[in-house]
Design an enzyme around this catalytic site. Structure first.
Site, PDB file in Angstrom:
ATOM      1  N   GLY A 250      -1.534   3.742   2.283  1.00  0.00           N
ATOM      2  CA  GLY A 250      -0.479   4.496   1.573  1.00  0.00           C
ATOM      3  C   GLY A 250       0.393   5.617   2.473  1.00  0.00           C
TER       4      GLY A 250
ATOM      5  CG  HIS B 156      -2.210   9.425   4.758  1.00  0.00           C
ATOM      6  ND1 HIS B 156      -2.858  10.348   3.798  1.00  0.00           N
ATOM      7  CD2 HIS B 156      -2.404   8.292   3.976  1.00  0.00           C
ATOM      8  CE1 HIS B 156      -3.237  10.100   2.788  1.00  0.00           C
ATOM      9  NE2 HIS B 156      -3.289   8.604   2.545  1.00  0.00           N
TER      10      HIS B 156
ATOM     11  CG  ASP C 156      -5.886   1.143   2.070  1.00  0.00           C
ATOM     12  OD1 ASP C 156      -4.911   1.184   1.043  1.00  0.00           O
ATOM     13  OD2 ASP C 156      -5.932   1.988   2.955  1.00  0.00           O
TER      14      ASP C 156
ATOM     15  CG  HIS D  17      -5.820   9.478  -0.918  1.00  0.00           C
ATOM     16  ND1 HIS D  17      -6.947   9.052  -0.255  1.00  0.00           N
ATOM     17  CD2 HIS D  17      -4.709   8.782  -0.623  1.00  0.00           C
ATOM     18  CE1 HIS D  17      -6.438   8.025   0.473  1.00  0.00           C
ATOM     19  NE2 HIS D  17      -5.186   7.764   0.468  1.00  0.00           N
TER      20      HIS D  17
END
Length: 330
Positions: free
Chosen positions: A53, A56, A109, A218
């Site tokens: 995602g 980051h 993931d 997260h």
């Protein structure tokens, strides 16, 4: 929420357009996707693909280039990229010697990269996967079965990227990765939360005088919340946790990564590194490699993580020092 942006629903596309424009001499994007790939071609060598995602940054696209990743797949913010986009990255990256997928241990993931691997294998591409689970803070948390993959992933990109550049086979590189991952340990602390643009409010709440040890990238919960401490006191807590996890002995060799989580000034990162180096000296460890900066962030979270990698031979340090050309590895 105060952010420099336009439409919150279009953050990823606009970010990738700006990123590829800034580094167009090194990389480009597959139109209509979140796939970033390098111009540099290493024919006949193993390709490395990572991703996850967005939010980051600079991970993972910032490590695409000569000597590190061949391609990176950028999902929506804090959301895994889809199998079809991962598959596109694999096809673009493959130079005939196979593709190694480097995947942080988050359920979405792992599942999506696994599905992409199956698609690639059906196309006759030789492919292997390495799962990174370096976060020692908690065993199970939001998004994750088992330990989370965090900033230690950057060491994997660097070392295996160098191994691929030297021409090792995919089997040899995977073996290095399998030996490497158990020796990487990370733990972090947050002093303020991250705000996802489309949500418009922080993912969790911390008081003005509070901090939380072990928060995930997260915003997943950590293991203890308490009043804010000095840098030295925070360093002592993190080093103590890492000592228990690493079970180190005096005279052992380590690499150290101090990682800002998004809104932590470099001034504070360097202060923290100074405290860490004093503690590691007291422990009798030999630090052969060190790095400071924001490499695996959580949008605008204030905080820091500390990664230690035990160097069991000269190979790891050699690969860490191997020259690279990427946007984010200085």
């Amino acid at each position: 929420m105060k952010k420099i942006m336009n439409d919150p629903s279009n953050v990823l596309d606009e970010m990738l357009k700006g990123f590829t424009y800034a580094y167009e001499h090194l990389l480009q994007r597959i139109d209509g996707t979140g796939v970033i790939y390098r111009h540099f071609v290493d024919k006949g060598k193993v390709a490395l693909v990572s991703g996850g995602g967005s939010g980051h940054e600079p991970s993972h696209a910032g490590f695409v280039g000569q000597g590190m990743l061949s391609a990176a797949v950028c999902g929506e913010i804090f959301t895994s990229p889809t199998p079809d986009q991962i598959f596109e990255a694999i096809k673009k990256a493959d130079q005939g010697a196979g593709v190694l997928l480097i995947v942080k241990n988050y359920s979405g993931d792992v599942m999506n990269f696994e599905m992409a691997q199956e698609l690639a294998e059906m196309e006759g591409i030789q492919i292997k996967t390495l799962i990174i689970d370096d976060d020692i803070a908690v065993e199970d948390s939001t998004y994750t079965a088992g330990k989370r993959g965090v900033a230690g992933t950057i060491f994997v990109h660097k070392i295996l990227g160098a191994a691929a550049a030297t021409g090792l086979s995919i089997e040899e590189i995977k073996k290095i990765g399998d030996r490497l991952v158990p020796h990487i340990k990370t733990i972090g602390v947050a002093i303020s939360p991250a705000t996802v643009p489309e949500v418009g409010k922080p993912g969790f709440l911390l008081g003005e005088d509070e901090m939380e040890y072990g928060v995930g990238i997260h915003g997943e919960p950590g293991y203890r919340r308490e009043k804010i401490k000095t840098s030295n006191e925070i360093a002592k807590e993190l080093v103590t946790q890492l000592k228990a996890a690493c079970q180190w002995e005096k005279g052992q060799h380590y690499a150290v990564l101090v990682n800002g989580l998004g809104a932590t000034p470099l001034m504070e990162q360097y202060i923290f590194m100074n405290d860490v180096q004093n503690l590691l000296k007291e422990e009798g460890l030999i630090v052969d490699f060190k790095k400071v900066g924001s490499f695996m962030t959580s949008i605008d979270m204030e905080g820091i993580s500390l990664t230690l990698l035990k160097l069991v031979d000269d190979e790891g340090n050699h690969y860490l020092q191997f020259p690279v050309v990427t946007p984010a590895w200085g």
